[in-house]
Design a protein around this motif. Structure first.
Motif, PDB file in Angstrom:
ATOM      1  N   ASN A  97      34.380  48.519  44.925  1.00  0.00           N
ATOM      2  CA  ASN A  97      34.406  49.858  44.506  1.00  0.00           C
ATOM      3  C   ASN A  97      32.892  50.465  44.366  1.00  0.00           C
ATOM      4  N   ALA A  98      32.821  51.748  44.352  1.00  0.00           N
ATOM      5  CA  ALA A  98      31.344  52.472  44.387  1.00  0.00           C
ATOM      6  C   ALA A  98      30.396  51.710  43.410  1.00  0.00           C
ATOM      7  N   ARG A  99      30.867  51.426  42.385  1.00  0.00           N
ATOM      8  CA  ARG A  99      29.926  50.984  41.401  1.00  0.00           C
ATOM      9  C   ARG A  99      29.273  49.682  41.792  1.00  0.00           C
ATOM     10  N   MET A 100      30.262  48.794  42.443  1.00  0.00           N
ATOM     11  CA  MET A 100      29.587  47.383  43.117  1.00  0.00           C
ATOM     12  C   MET A 100      28.737  47.536  44.045  1.00  0.00           C
ATOM     13  N   ALA A 101      28.977  48.661  45.006  1.00  0.00           N
ATOM     14  CA  ALA A 101      28.000  48.986  46.013  1.00  0.00           C
ATOM     15  C   ALA A 101      26.692  49.669  45.325  1.00  0.00           C
ATOM     16  N   GLU A 102      26.901  50.252  44.256  1.00  0.00           N
ATOM     17  CA  GLU A 102      25.687  50.994  43.846  1.00  0.00           C
ATOM     18  C   GLU A 102      24.796  49.776  42.858  1.00  0.00           C
ATOM     19  N   ILE A 103      25.453  48.828  42.404  1.00  0.00           N
ATOM     20  CA  ILE A 103      24.562  47.851  41.798  1.00  0.00           C
ATOM     21  C   ILE A 103      23.772  47.142  42.657  1.00  0.00           C
ATOM     22  N   PHE A 104      24.125  46.764  43.832  1.00  0.00           N
ATOM     23  CA  PHE A 104      23.437  46.100  44.885  1.00  0.00           C
ATOM     24  C   PHE A 104      22.717  47.005  45.921  1.00  0.00           C
ATOM     25  N   ASN A 148      38.476  52.497  41.503  1.00  0.00           N
ATOM     26  CA  ASN A 148      37.161  53.326  41.978  1.00  0.00           C
ATOM     27  C   ASN A 148      36.213  53.861  41.020  1.00  0.00           C
ATOM     28  N   ASN A 149      36.769  54.197  39.873  1.00  0.00           N
ATOM     29  CA  ASN A 149      36.183  54.780  38.874  1.00  0.00           C
ATOM     30  C   ASN A 149      35.877  54.104  37.513  1.00  0.00           C
ATOM     31  N   ALA A 150      35.803  52.733  37.858  1.00  0.00           N
ATOM     32  CA  ALA A 150      35.376  51.879  36.781  1.00  0.00           C
ATOM     33  C   ALA A 150      33.893  51.818  36.665  1.00  0.00           C
ATOM     34  N   ILE A 151      33.546  51.441  35.496  1.00  0.00           N
ATOM     35  CA  ILE A 151      31.934  51.191  35.305  1.00  0.00           C
ATOM     36  C   ILE A 151      31.436  50.124  35.505  1.00  0.00           C
ATOM     37  N   VAL A 152      32.322  49.089  36.108  1.00  0.00           N
ATOM     38  CA  VAL A 152      31.575  48.008  36.376  1.00  0.00           C
ATOM     39  C   VAL A 152      32.112  47.629  37.897  1.00  0.00           C
ATOM     40  N   GLY A 153      31.349  46.626  38.492  1.00  0.00           N
ATOM     41  CA  GLY A 153      31.626  46.303  39.760  1.00  0.00           C
ATOM     42  C   GLY A 153      32.635  45.734  40.189  1.00  0.00           C
ATOM     43  N   ILE A 154      33.484  45.877  40.950  1.00  0.00           N
ATOM     44  CA  ILE A 154      34.928  45.216  41.283  1.00  0.00           C
ATOM     45  C   ILE A 154      34.777  45.116  42.958  1.00  0.00           C
ATOM     46  N   SER A 155      35.206  44.082  43.295  1.00  0.00           N
ATOM     47  CA  SER A 155      35.212  43.830  44.889  1.00  0.00           C
ATOM     48  C   SER A 155      36.646  42.779  45.172  1.00  0.00           C
ATOM     49  N   TYR A 156      37.336  42.978  46.142  1.00  0.00           N
ATOM     50  CA  TYR A 156      38.062  41.848  46.816  1.00  0.00           C
ATOM     51  C   TYR A 156      37.523  41.288  47.835  1.00  0.00           C
ATOM     52  N   MET A 157      37.755  39.830  47.962  1.00  0.00           N
ATOM     53  CA  MET A 157      37.139  39.183  49.190  1.00  0.00           C
ATOM     54  C   MET A 157      38.134  38.489  49.471  1.00  0.00           C
ATOM     55  N   GLU A 188      30.008  50.606  52.184  1.00  0.00           N
ATOM     56  CA  GLU A 188      29.184  49.710  52.963  1.00  0.00           C
ATOM     57  C   GLU A 188      29.200  48.268  52.927  1.00  0.00           C
ATOM     58  N   LEU A 189      29.678  47.563  51.870  1.00  0.00           N
ATOM     59  CA  LEU A 189      30.066  46.109  51.559  1.00  0.00           C
ATOM     60  C   LEU A 189      31.213  45.699  52.316  1.00  0.00           C
ATOM     61  N   THR A 190      32.115  46.711  52.658  1.00  0.00           N
ATOM     62  CA  THR A 190      33.271  46.062  53.343  1.00  0.00           C
ATOM     63  C   THR A 190      33.015  45.525  54.703  1.00  0.00           C
ATOM     64  N   GLY A 191      33.868  44.448  54.880  1.00  0.00           N
ATOM     65  CA  GLY A 191      33.667  43.764  56.149  1.00  0.00           C
ATOM     66  C   GLY A 191      32.579  42.869  56.089  1.00  0.00           C
ATOM     67  N   CYS A 192      31.380  42.850  55.060  1.00  0.00           N
ATOM     68  CA  CYS A 192      30.176  41.951  55.112  1.00  0.00           C
ATOM     69  C   CYS A 192      30.664  40.696  54.494  1.00  0.00           C
ATOM     70  N   LYS A 193      29.860  39.805  55.085  1.00  0.00           N
ATOM     71  CA  LYS A 193      29.905  38.523  54.249  1.00  0.00           C
ATOM     72  C   LYS A 193      29.163  38.475  53.100  1.00  0.00           C
ATOM     73  N   VAL A 194      29.631  37.986  52.247  1.00  0.00           N
ATOM     74  CA  VAL A 194      29.434  37.845  50.895  1.00  0.00           C
ATOM     75  C   VAL A 194      27.909  37.096  50.684  1.00  0.00           C
ATOM     76  N   ARG A 195      27.406  36.321  51.792  1.00  0.00           N
ATOM     77  CA  ARG A 195      26.164  35.568  51.608  1.00  0.00           C
ATOM     78  C   ARG A 195      25.231  36.349  51.487  1.00  0.00           C
ATOM     79  N   MET A 196      25.299  37.573  52.003  1.00  0.00           N
ATOM     80  CA  MET A 196      24.110  38.587  51.807  1.00  0.00           C
ATOM     81  C   MET A 196      23.627  38.910  50.615  1.00  0.00           C
ATOM     82  N   LEU A 197      24.619  38.701  49.448  1.00  0.00           N
ATOM     83  CA  LEU A 197      24.159  38.951  48.070  1.00  0.00           C
ATOM     84  C   LEU A 197      23.486  37.594  47.339  1.00  0.00           C
TER      85      LEU A 197
END
Length: 135
Positions: free
Chosen positions: A77-84, A59-68, A90-99
Motif C-alpha cells: 500500500n501507499a503507506r508501506m512505500a512512504e515509510i521506506f 490502500n488507505n490504512a495508516i500502517v504499511g501493508i504488503s503482500y509477498m 514502486e515496491l511492486t515486483g522488487c525483491k524484499v532483500r532491498m529493505l
C-alpha cells in the motif's frame, strides 16, 4: 441497509472503478467491468463490491501493508512505500532483500518462514533500510 445507503455505496464503487479505467454498470442483474473483460452474475456483484471495499481499506490504512510471494513484493500500500521512502507502486515486483540492512538478516528471516508455516506465527525486529540508505 437503507436503499439510500446501498445506492451511495454503489455510486462510490462505480466511481472508484471508473477512476481505475473500468466501465462498471449493473443491468438486469448483470455487471460488467470492461477493462478486465469480466461479466458477473448478480451474486458476483456483491463479491466485487466487497473486494473493492477491502482494497479501499488496505490502500488507505495508516500502517504499511504488503503482500509477498517468494520474497518479492506483489503489492504494497501507499503507506508501506512512504515509510521506506518509495513512491506508491514502486515496491511492486522488487525483491524484499532491498529493505534489509544485511544479507544475514535477510537469510535469517528466510529460514524463519519454515517456522511460520508450521506455527502460523512469527515475530521479529530488524533494522530496515529506506530508499535513501537511512536505517
Amino acid at each position: 441497509m437503507t436503499e439510500h445507503r446501498k445506492e451511495t455505496i454503489d455510486y462510490i464503487i462505480a466511481t472508484l472503478l471508473r477512476s481505475l479505467g473500468c466501465r462498471y454498470h449493473v443491468k438486469s442483474k448483470i455487471a460488467s467491468a470492461s477493462n478486465s473483460r469480466l461479466t458477473m452474475a448478480a451474486g458476483d456483484v456483491d463479491a466485487l463490491k466487497r473486494d473493492v471495499l477491502y482494497v479501499l481499506v488496505l490502500n488507505n490504512a495508516i500502517v504499511g501493508i504488503s503482500y509477498m510471494h517468494d520474497r518479492y513484493f506483489t503489492w504494497a500500500n501507499a503507506r508501506m512505500a512512504e515509510i521506506f521512502g518509495y513512491a506508491d507502486g514502486e515496491l511492486t515486483g522488487c525483491k524484499v532483500r532491498m529493505l534489509y540492512s544485511s544479507d544475514e538478516d535477510f537469510e535469517e528471516v528466510g529460514r524463519a518462514y519454515k517456522r511460520f508455516a508450521r506455527f502460523n506465527s512469527y515475530t521479529h525486529e530488524r533494522a530496515m533500510v529506506k530508499k535513501n540508505g537511512d536505517t
